[in-house]
Design a protein around this motif. Structure first.
Motif, PDB file in Angstrom:
ATOM      1  N   LEU A  99     -52.267  32.627  24.672  1.00 47.91           N
ATOM      2  CA  LEU A  99     -52.251  31.642  23.752  1.00 47.91           C
ATOM      3  C   LEU A  99     -53.188  31.989  22.635  1.00 47.91           C
ATOM      4  N   VAL A 100     -52.453  31.513  21.303  1.00 40.03           N
ATOM      5  CA  VAL A 100     -53.411  32.194  20.003  1.00 40.03           C
ATOM      6  C   VAL A 100     -52.976  30.983  18.975  1.00 40.03           C
ATOM      7  N   GLN A 101     -53.898  30.678  18.215  1.00 43.30           N
ATOM      8  CA  GLN A 101     -53.644  29.404  16.966  1.00 43.30           C
ATOM      9  C   GLN A 101     -52.554  30.393  15.938  1.00 43.30           C
ATOM     10  N   ALA A 102     -52.112  29.153  15.283  1.00 44.40           N
ATOM     11  CA  ALA A 102     -51.260  29.724  14.230  1.00 44.40           C
ATOM     12  C   ALA A 102     -51.812  30.483  13.350  1.00 44.40           C
ATOM     13  N   GLY A 103     -51.183  31.451  12.780  1.00 44.73           N
ATOM     14  CA  GLY A 103     -51.912  32.433  11.680  1.00 44.73           C
ATOM     15  C   GLY A 103     -52.356  33.697  12.422  1.00 44.73           C
ATOM     16  N   GLY A 104     -52.594  33.583  13.702  1.00 44.87           N
ATOM     17  CA  GLY A 104     -53.105  34.669  14.671  1.00 44.87           C
ATOM     18  C   GLY A 104     -52.344  35.765  14.988  1.00 44.87           C
ATOM     19  N   SER A 105     -52.720  36.682  15.722  1.00 47.80           N
ATOM     20  CA  SER A 105     -52.074  37.689  16.063  1.00 47.80           C
ATOM     21  C   SER A 105     -52.079  38.091  17.904  1.00 47.80           C
ATOM     22  N   LEU A 106     -51.083  38.699  18.242  1.00 46.37           N
ATOM     23  CA  LEU A 106     -51.004  39.328  19.454  1.00 46.37           C
ATOM     24  C   LEU A 106     -50.253  40.609  19.417  1.00 46.37           C
ATOM     25  N   ARG A 107     -50.439  41.514  20.565  1.00 49.02           N
ATOM     26  CA  ARG A 107     -49.779  42.851  20.599  1.00 49.02           C
ATOM     27  C   ARG A 107     -49.259  42.570  22.002  1.00 49.02           C
ATOM     28  N   LEU A 108     -47.988  42.693  22.056  1.00 47.49           N
ATOM     29  CA  LEU A 108     -47.261  43.088  23.375  1.00 47.49           C
ATOM     30  C   LEU A 108     -47.068  44.554  23.673  1.00 47.49           C
ATOM     31  N   SER A 109     -47.284  44.859  24.866  1.00 48.32           N
ATOM     32  CA  SER A 109     -46.856  46.279  25.258  1.00 48.32           C
ATOM     33  C   SER A 109     -45.859  46.071  26.594  1.00 48.32           C
ATOM     34  N   CYS A 110     -44.901  47.280  26.584  1.00 49.17           N
ATOM     35  CA  CYS A 110     -43.988  47.062  27.536  1.00 49.17           C
ATOM     36  C   CYS A 110     -43.861  48.558  28.146  1.00 49.17           C
ATOM     37  N   ALA A 111     -44.144  48.954  29.334  1.00 51.14           N
ATOM     38  CA  ALA A 111     -44.194  50.440  29.888  1.00 51.14           C
ATOM     39  C   ALA A 111     -43.168  50.443  30.796  1.00 51.14           C
ATOM     40  N   ALA A 112     -42.008  51.359  30.596  1.00 49.48           N
ATOM     41  CA  ALA A 112     -40.980  51.835  31.495  1.00 49.48           C
ATOM     42  C   ALA A 112     -41.430  52.895  32.526  1.00 49.48           C
ATOM     43  N   SER A 113     -40.804  52.441  33.733  1.00 49.76           N
ATOM     44  CA  SER A 113     -41.382  53.611  34.827  1.00 49.76           C
ATOM     45  C   SER A 113     -40.294  53.784  35.777  1.00 49.76           C
ATOM     46  N   GLY A 114     -40.250  54.904  36.698  1.00 48.85           N
ATOM     47  CA  GLY A 114     -39.267  55.118  37.507  1.00 48.85           C
ATOM     48  C   GLY A 114     -38.483  56.355  37.305  1.00 48.85           C
ATOM     49  N   SER A 115     -37.240  56.113  37.824  1.00 47.92           N
ATOM     50  CA  SER A 115     -36.417  57.214  37.470  1.00 47.92           C
ATOM     51  C   SER A 115     -35.581  57.216  36.147  1.00 47.92           C
ATOM     52  N   ILE A 116     -36.486  57.707  35.280  1.00 47.03           N
ATOM     53  CA  ILE A 116     -35.763  57.470  33.937  1.00 47.03           C
ATOM     54  C   ILE A 116     -35.479  59.005  33.533  1.00 47.03           C
ATOM     55  N   PHE A 117     -34.240  59.234  32.974  1.00 54.27           N
ATOM     56  CA  PHE A 117     -33.797  60.343  32.349  1.00 54.27           C
ATOM     57  C   PHE A 117     -33.694  60.232  31.018  1.00 54.27           C
ATOM     58  N   SER A 118     -33.370  59.317  30.325  1.00 54.89           N
ATOM     59  CA  SER A 118     -33.520  59.256  29.055  1.00 54.89           C
ATOM     60  C   SER A 118     -33.366  57.648  28.328  1.00 54.89           C
TER      61      SER A 118
END
Length: 122
Positions: free
Chosen positions: A11-30
């Motif tokens: 939750l953030v107020q208007a005008g604020g900032s957030l940073r999302l992260s997403c990590a992929a894991s498992g049997s990844i070739f490319s």
């Protein structure tokens, strides 16, 4: 088995900032592309931003251009979304997306994270 794990919503107020992260894991070739989609209540899921792993080329929805920045760390199979100048209309569940292959000569497939809620108060 491939997993996409998102973090950073809140939750953030208007005008604020957030940073999302997403990590992929498992049997990844490319990985071909990673990106972020969002879905607000009563609306269809829409593309927010996407990045091509090889070239680093990016694509943004018009509504977030100039405010959001997508980046990636190929070594960590992680994509980030820096969201600045947030508006109430940015409120949605944000989903990480990756188009990747799990092995040599295995076609690319699309994977989704479980979603993270972003709420912007006015």
């Amino acid at each position: 088995q491939v997993q996409l794990v998102e973090s950073g919503g809140g939750l953030v107020q208007a005008g604020g900032s957030l940073r999302l992260s997403c990590a992929a894991s498992g049997s990844i070739f490319s990985i071909n592309t990673m990106g972020w989609y969002r879905q607000a209540p009563g609306k269809q899921r829409e593309l927010v931003a996407q990045i091509i792993s090889g070239s680093g080329s990016t694509n943004y929805a018009d509504s977030v251009k100039g405010r959001f920045t997508i980046s990636r760390d190929n070594a960590k199979n992680t994509v980030y979304l820096q969201m600045n100048s947030l508006k109430p209309e940015d409120t949605a569940v944000y989903y990480c997306n990756a188009r990747l292959s799990t092995g040599w000569n295995i076609p690319m497939n699309v994977y989704w994270g479980q979603g993270t809620q972003v709420t912007v108060s006015s």
